[in-house]
Design a protein around this motif. Structure first.
Motif, mmCIF file in Angstrom:
data_model
loop_
_atom_site.group_PDB
_atom_site.id
_atom_site.type_symbol
_atom_site.label_atom_id
_atom_site.label_comp_id
_atom_site.label_asym_id
_atom_site.label_seq_id
_atom_site.Cartn_x
_atom_site.Cartn_y
_atom_site.Cartn_z
ATOM 1 N N THR A 33 115.024 54.428 101.174
ATOM 2 C CA THR A 33 114.683 55.803 101.572
ATOM 3 C C THR A 33 113.909 56.471 100.439
ATOM 4 N N LEU A 34 112.730 56.986 100.749
ATOM 5 C CA LEU A 34 111.855 57.546 99.724
ATOM 6 C C LEU A 34 112.018 59.059 99.613
ATOM 7 N N SER A 35 112.080 59.535 98.390
ATOM 8 C CA SER A 35 112.133 60.981 98.143
ATOM 9 C C SER A 35 110.718 61.542 98.181
ATOM 10 N N ASP A 36 110.611 62.867 98.120
ATOM 11 C CA ASP A 36 109.276 63.501 98.085
ATOM 12 C C ASP A 36 108.493 63.054 96.851
ATOM 13 N N ASP A 37 109.195 62.946 95.715
ATOM 14 C CA ASP A 37 108.525 62.492 94.483
ATOM 15 C C ASP A 37 108.035 61.049 94.617
ATOM 16 N N ASP A 38 108.848 60.222 95.289
ATOM 17 C CA ASP A 38 108.447 58.828 95.530
ATOM 18 C C ASP A 38 107.150 58.789 96.337
ATOM 19 N N LYS A 39 107.098 59.603 97.397
ATOM 20 C CA LYS A 39 105.927 59.617 98.274
ATOM 21 C C LYS A 39 104.687 60.107 97.529
ATOM 22 N N LYS A 40 104.879 61.075 96.624
ATOM 23 C CA LYS A 40 103.750 61.576 95.820
ATOM 24 C C LYS A 40 103.224 60.473 94.900
#
Length: 747
Positions: A33-40
């Protein structure tokens, strides 16, 4: 990569839409599961990769960015790694193929990602040098792989996508890459617990190394698909009813064995496809909390064996003692309907996830995860230890040992206190001693196995309890290498035996450098490898040692220089002629009368050369074959499906040349004709008309130049024999204005 194409604005827009679609698809089903920071972070990596690769294309003509996106998708979905690895996968070719540097990546993304990309870049650079597995460079490649487990996993994903798109490569490249894959990357995937990827890599390798066998099995699997589906349905029916009665939450799946595993079974047992009884397996996956996992597994096992009679020899318990890769499952083979053996695998949802996703799931489910404690990191530490041992410069033995440790089955052995140790099947009590500690191994005299005294060569069995007997006077002996099979034991024994020899070898290296300088030969890794081969030595250390003690003297080195000139010339000639041409589209298969095939030609220019038939596979006219350039015996001709082919392709691809059977009476030869005369309108048309009238001729090129009314011309033709050439030359002489027609041998 192919050269940039000129494209319309509409085509570019369509490609950009497709790139965006693939990127979103890559992110859609990430295992973690990716966090917003991961996606950025991933988006930032994607933007940089798109910009860096914008003018590059794959051999298929597609935008190059499709490849890193596909690799990142495998990393995210099929291997199950997180944002750092996904970002690194998107940028894995950026430093190698574009103007970006590792320093740029470190500034933009930090040290962690930069280090992973640096490792991947080093591997790609080494691979582009046509690295032989039997070379020091390949050990450098493995050393790079072992720097960070994510480098291994992203490289496996990269190789998987390359194998999925291998049809766009030349045939010789396909063989090299497929052989290398089965030799190193499939075993690595196995060691990482990536069984689905390992199976796919093996199947795809078989598709290119033995295409006839692969397609024959694939066709038969397709033909029997409906029968298998019906059989699985009937087999599951009574099993499902019994499990439902117990109120268990479960699902049952049926799956076919991989094409490669079926092929291996056919070869090993010497049976046709129709006699391979276990073409598929049944998997029961149940839901449970961690506390009741084992209890439910054995409960389901009991229910299965209540309905179907089990084969006691085919029972495997990897729940009580998981494999070193983290794999957990109960396997039992039972007699199903129609007296057919069926393998049933019983595992929890968590166990199934670990089996499917390998190391990523193992990390996910491990509480208080500490990198230093995992079995995978322990294995990587052993790999580094193997690679860094100076005495492992015997590259052939090193690779055999490395592959053995990747693929070997395991046994479980107990210490006198009841501690459990995992060893490869076939390990001796000496291997066990070194597994405990190097000092225990170096000083061991013998072993008590289940209370009875046995020699160090005794092969251990699962369940044995072993006590090692030691003495401070004992030292490793050369004969220990005959029954030590683990890489740790062998490397430690050699290290001890070679400590004195190494000092002498160091002196020998200095002597050799001086002698070669005197003979005007560069001292390089290539020269050392050639010297090893010439003197039939196993390692560079043996070479230096023999120089130091005078076995290899000045006269012997002069023999090498004289012989090596011929070999190097042959090697370079064919390396250039066989592998330097650009890939072309596959030609339609010609119908050939195999009864008229009586001669072999080699390389892209189809030259006649001296050769010998390999005795290992004894090719006959019409067989698919290739040439292998030996060091001292010229060209040996092997069948494509020779038992040694995979090893030769993986280890010595740079010494393999194309070979083709021909009907010698139909062979064509290139001839160069020079024309001189007085220029006039229509001259070129008249010349080409004479050539085109003869259907048996093929004109490769024509080049005419004119100055002050006088012209000079050159025509390159393919002819079957001298009389055919003389005939066309007479016709050319009759053309108005042509004064001389000559054959020449210089361009």
């Amino acid at each position: 990569m192919a050269a940039p194409l000129v494209m319309t604005q509409e085509q570019l827009e369509q490609e950009n839409i497709e790139i965006t679609r693939r990127y979103k698809e890559m992110l859609k089903n990430t295992y973690v599961t990716l966090s917003d920071d991961d996606k950025k972070l991933i988006r930032k990596a994607f933007d940089l990769a798109v910009e860096a690769h914008k003018d590059q294309r794959r051999k298929t003509g597609e935008p190059y960015i499709y490849h890193p996106i596909a690799v990142a998708k495998i990393v995210a979905d099929e291997i199950g790694l997180g944002a750092t690895s996904i970002a690194a996968a998107l940028m894995h070719d950026v430093v190698e193929d574009t103007d970006y540097t590792i320093e740029d990546i470190e500034k933009l993304f930090g040290k962690k990602i930069a280090k992973i990309i640096d490792g991947l870049t080093k591997i790609s650079v080494l691979n582009k040098q046509d690295v032989s597995i039997q070379s020091e460079n390949y050990k450098k490649l493995l050393l790079t792989l072992s720097e960070d487990v994510r480098v291994i996993l992203i490289k496996i994903a990269d190789r998987l996508h390359n194998m999925r798109t291998l049809e766009s490569m030349r045939e010789d490249k396909q063989l090299k890459i497929a052989s290398e894959t089965i030799f190193i990357y499939a075993p690595l995937a196995h060691r990482m617990g990536l069984y689905n990827i390992k199976s796919e890599l093996e199947d795809l390798s078989l598709k290119y190394t033995k295409p006839e066998e692969y397609y024959a099995i694939e066709r038969k699997l397709t033909e029997t698909k409906e029968d298998r589906a019906k059989y699985i349905k009937d087999f599951i029916k009574s099993l499902k009813e019994k499990l439902d009665e117990e109120g268990l939450d479960f699902e049952i799946k049926g799956r076919s064995k991989s094409i490669n595993s079926i092929y291996r079974k056919m070869v090993k047992q010497g049976i046709p496809f129709e006699e391979v009884y276990d073409l598929f397996a049944i998997r029961i996956i149940y839901r449970s909390d961690r506390k009741n996992e084992k209890f439910l597994a054995w409960k389901i096992y009991s229910m299965v064996t209540d309905i179907y009679i089990p084969n006691p020899k085919r029972m495997r318990d990897w729940i009580t003692h998981p494999k070193s890769t983290g794999y957990e499952s109960l396997h039992v083979t039972v007699m199903g309907p129609e007296a057919r053996w069926i393998e049933v695998q019983i595992r929890s949802e968590r166990m199934d996830e670990v089996a499917e996703m390998g190391i990523a799931a193992h990390y996910k489910y491990k509480e208080n995860y500490n990198e230093e404690d995992t079995k995978v990191d322990e294995w990587i530490h052993q790999v580094r230890e193997m690679l860094e041992q100076e005495d492992t410069k015997d590259a052939i033995e090193f690779m055999d040992s490395f592959q053995f440790n990747l693929y070997s089955k395991e046994i479980y052995v107990f210490t006198p206190k009841g501690d459990l140790h995992s060893l490869p099947k076939g390990a001796s009590s000496l291997d066990f001693a070194y597994a405990i500690h190097t000092n225990v191994g170096d000083r061991c005299l013998g072993a008590k196995v289940n209370g009875k005294l046995y020699p160090l060569s005794y092969k251990l069995q699962s369940g044995d309890q072993v006590e090692i007997i030691t003495s401070s006077q004992q030292k490793p002996k050369i004969e220990w290498l005959e029954y030590a099979i683990t890489s740790k034991a062998r490397s430690k024994i050699k290290a001890s035996l070679n400590s004195d020899k190494r000092k002498v070898a160091d002196e020998g290296k200095e002597i050799l450098m001086r002698k070669l300088r005197h003979l005007k030969v560069d001292f390089s890794e290539q020269t050392v490898n050639q010297l090893q081969q010439f003197f039939k030595l196993n390692s560079s250390q043996d070479l230096f040692y023999n120089v130091a003690i005078g076995v290899i003297d000045n006269n012997e080195l002069r023999k090498y220089v004289d012989n090596n000139t011929g070999f190097t010339g042959l090697f370079n000639r064919f390396r250039k002629s066989t592998f330097s041409s650009s890939p072309s589209k596959p030609k339609p298969q010609e119908i050939v009368d195999k009864t008229k095939l009586d001669s072999l030609v080699f390389g892209n220019d189809e030259e006649r050369l001296n050769y010998e038939m390999a005795t290992c596979c004894s090719p006959i006219p019409g067989d698919k074959v290739y040439g292998f350039i030996t060091v001292s015996k010229g060209i040996k001709v092997h069948k494509v499906d020779c038992p040694n082919s995979v090893s030769l392709q993986a280890n010595y691809a740079y010494r393999i040349i194309k070979a083709k059977w021909i009907d010698s009476s139909q062979q064509e030869f290139k001839a160069l004709i020079v024309l001189e005369g007085l220029d006039r309108p229509g001259m070129v048309s008249d010349i080409t008309l004479v050539v085109s009238k003869n259907n048996a001729l093929n004109m490769h090129s024509i080049n005419l130049s004119e100055e002050a009314g006088v012209f000079n011309g050159k025509i390159t033709l393919s002819v079957k024999n001298k009389s055919q050439l003389e005939e066309v030359m007479k016709e050319l002489e009759k053309i108005e204005g042509i004064q001389t027609v000559k054959r020449t041998y210089k361009n």
